[in-house]
Write a protein that holds these residues in place. Structure first.
Motif, short mmCIF file in Angstrom:
data_model
loop_
_atom_site.label_atom_id
_atom_site.label_comp_id
_atom_site.label_asym_id
_atom_site.label_seq_id
_atom_site.Cartn_x
_atom_site.Cartn_y
_atom_site.Cartn_z
N ARG A 37 0.84 -1.20 0.08
CA ARG A 37 0.10 -0.15 0.00
C ARG A 37 0.75 1.35 0.06
O ARG A 37 1.96 1.19 0.43
CB ARG A 37 -0.88 0.05 1.12
N TYR A 38 0.28 2.22 -0.64
CA TYR A 38 1.23 3.46 -0.62
C TYR A 38 1.04 4.25 0.75
O TYR A 38 0.02 4.24 1.25
CB TYR A 38 0.60 4.39 -1.60
N LYS A 39 2.20 4.95 1.27
CA LYS A 39 2.09 5.95 2.20
C LYS A 39 3.01 7.17 2.03
O LYS A 39 3.98 7.25 1.28
CB LYS A 39 3.09 5.25 3.30
N SER A 40 2.29 8.18 2.26
CA SER A 40 2.73 9.60 1.90
C SER A 40 3.93 9.73 2.70
O SER A 40 3.84 9.82 4.15
CB SER A 40 1.67 10.71 2.47
N CYS A 41 5.21 9.99 2.34
CA CYS A 41 6.40 9.99 3.03
C CYS A 41 7.51 10.25 2.24
O CYS A 41 7.61 9.70 0.90
CB CYS A 41 6.62 8.50 3.62
N GLY A 42 8.60 10.93 2.58
CA GLY A 42 9.98 11.18 1.77
C GLY A 42 10.58 9.85 1.58
O GLY A 42 11.10 9.73 0.54
N GLY A 43 10.59 9.05 2.66
CA GLY A 43 11.10 7.84 2.55
C GLY A 43 12.56 7.59 2.50
O GLY A 43 13.16 6.74 2.09
N CYS A 44 13.07 8.42 3.36
CA CYS A 44 14.52 8.25 3.83
C CYS A 44 14.88 7.47 5.03
O CYS A 44 14.38 7.92 5.93
CB CYS A 44 15.32 9.51 3.89
N ILE A 45 15.42 6.46 5.29
CA ILE A 45 15.63 5.65 6.29
C ILE A 45 17.23 5.88 6.84
O ILE A 45 18.20 5.86 6.00
CB ILE A 45 15.29 4.06 6.20
N SER A 46 17.31 5.91 7.97
CA SER A 46 18.71 6.09 8.81
C SER A 46 19.39 4.83 8.61
O SER A 46 19.19 3.76 8.64
CB SER A 46 18.57 6.45 10.16
N LEU A 47 20.99 5.12 8.84
CA LEU A 47 21.68 3.85 8.79
C LEU A 47 21.60 3.15 10.19
O LEU A 47 21.86 2.20 10.12
CB LEU A 47 22.93 4.66 8.61
N LYS A 48 20.93 3.64 11.10
CA LYS A 48 20.82 2.89 12.40
C LYS A 48 20.22 1.72 12.33
O LYS A 48 20.04 1.13 12.99
CB LYS A 48 19.97 4.09 13.52
N ILE A 49 19.10 1.79 11.06
CA ILE A 49 18.38 0.53 10.76
C ILE A 49 19.25 -0.65 10.99
O ILE A 49 18.66 -1.91 11.45
CB ILE A 49 17.58 0.73 9.43
N ASN A 50 20.46 -0.39 10.38
CA ASN A 50 21.53 -1.83 10.36
C ASN A 50 21.71 -2.32 11.98
O ASN A 50 22.09 -3.57 12.17
CB ASN A 50 22.67 -1.24 9.86
N ASN A 51 21.57 -1.49 12.84
CA ASN A 51 21.69 -1.60 14.29
C ASN A 51 20.45 -2.29 14.98
O ASN A 51 20.33 -2.86 16.13
CB ASN A 51 22.50 -0.48 15.20
N ILE A 52 19.39 -1.99 14.28
CA ILE A 52 17.87 -2.64 14.71
C ILE A 52 17.43 -3.86 14.29
O ILE A 52 16.94 -4.74 15.15
CB ILE A 52 17.00 -1.43 14.43
N LEU A 53 17.61 -4.02 12.94
CA LEU A 53 17.29 -5.25 12.15
C LEU A 53 18.39 -6.22 12.02
O LEU A 53 19.39 -6.00 12.07
CB LEU A 53 16.42 -5.07 11.00
N ASP A 54 18.09 -7.58 12.29
CA ASP A 54 18.95 -8.65 11.96
C ASP A 54 18.96 -9.14 10.73
O ASP A 54 19.53 -10.65 10.34
CB ASP A 54 18.92 -9.56 12.95
N PHE A 55 18.43 -8.43 9.48
CA PHE A 55 18.32 -8.90 8.33
C PHE A 55 18.53 -7.59 7.39
O PHE A 55 18.37 -6.51 7.52
CB PHE A 55 17.25 -9.58 7.90
N ASP A 56 19.18 -8.18 6.23
CA ASP A 56 19.54 -7.12 5.31
C ASP A 56 18.05 -6.42 4.48
O ASP A 56 17.47 -7.11 4.04
CB ASP A 56 20.37 -7.71 4.05
N VAL A 57 18.09 -4.97 4.66
CA VAL A 57 17.08 -4.24 3.74
C VAL A 57 17.61 -3.62 2.47
O VAL A 57 16.73 -2.95 1.97
CB VAL A 57 16.31 -3.17 4.71
N SER A 58 18.64 -3.90 2.29
CA SER A 58 19.34 -3.30 0.99
C SER A 58 18.63 -3.49 -0.39
O SER A 58 18.75 -2.78 -1.10
CB SER A 58 20.84 -3.41 0.93
#
Length: 222
Positions: A37-58
């Motif tokens: 589904r669409y979400k109104s958002c600029g859509g920039c994610i911080s590099l901190k996500i790499n310390n939060i999730l244990d899987f690759d979102v690249s």
């Protein structure tokens, strides 16, 4: 009987469902819409996500961000640059669906396209009912449906009027002719009580504005 029910399956809800399910917790996730589904958002994610999730979102990355240009009423630019990535731009349609799929793969049960209409806590368990009359019970409920969502409005006194309202447009562009690859643009002053942005993606520019919903919300389309 579930261990937990997660209401709202955006990034917060899907991550909660994934984390619980991957640890063997019996979890059910519910969202009022069907993904993607669409979400109104600029859509920039911080590099901190790499310390939060244990899987690759690249796989969801549209463009890597190395800097930004900040302006006041489209003038007086201040440019910030780095040789290292400071973030990644994503399309929320893809990114959010990616996280939801990870929750499903981890074993979370997911119900899409059903709106929650009531939550009843009897002291021993919590029962969640949807508009079609179906109901499920759990030891805990996680409200992750946003600041203006059902849980926040009805059980925590949150008011959508105290939030921000935004409008976004995805404008196609020729990225080979774009002079500012890897740059974010943020303007203050042009939008009363808010800001405007341009975030480049793979095939489009996410162009949007956001403003205080009480003071400028009614005039946001202007």
């Amino acid at each position: 009987m579930y261990d937990a029910i997660v209401i709202g399956l955006g990034p917060a809800g899907s991550t909660a469902a994934y984390t619980l399910a991957s640890k063997g917790v019996k979890v059910l996730g519910i969202d009022k819409v069907t993904f993607p589904r669409y979400k109104s958002c600029g859509g920039c994610i911080s590099l901190k996500i790499n310390n939060i999730l244990d899987f690759d979102v690249s796989p969801t990355y549209e463009q890597t961000v190395y800097g930004g240009i900040f302006t006041y009423k489209s003038e007086r630019p201040v440019e910030v640059n780095d040789t290292r990535p400071i973030g990644h731009n994503v399309m929320r349609t893809v990114f959010d669906n990616f996280l939801l799929q990870k929750a499903k793969d981890a074993g979370a049960e997911i119900i899409e396209g059903h709106r929650v209409t009531s939550i009843v806590d009897d002291g021993r368990s919590v029962t969640v009912k949807c508009e079609d009359g179906r109901a499920w019970s759990a030891r805990f409920v996680i409200g992750a449906d946003g600041a203006s969502g059902f849980v926040g409005r009805n059980y925590f006194g949150l008011s959508p009027k105290k939030c921000a309202v935004s409008i976004t447009s995805e404008v196609p562009y020729d990225k080979d002719k774009f002079e500012y690859p890897g740059k974010l643009f943020v303007d203050f002053g042009g939008v009363p009580f808010g800001y405007a942005w341009i975030f480049p993606k793979k095939n489009c520019l996410s162009i949007g504005i956001a403003s205080d919903s009480i003071r400028a919300g009614k005039d946001i389309k202007k």
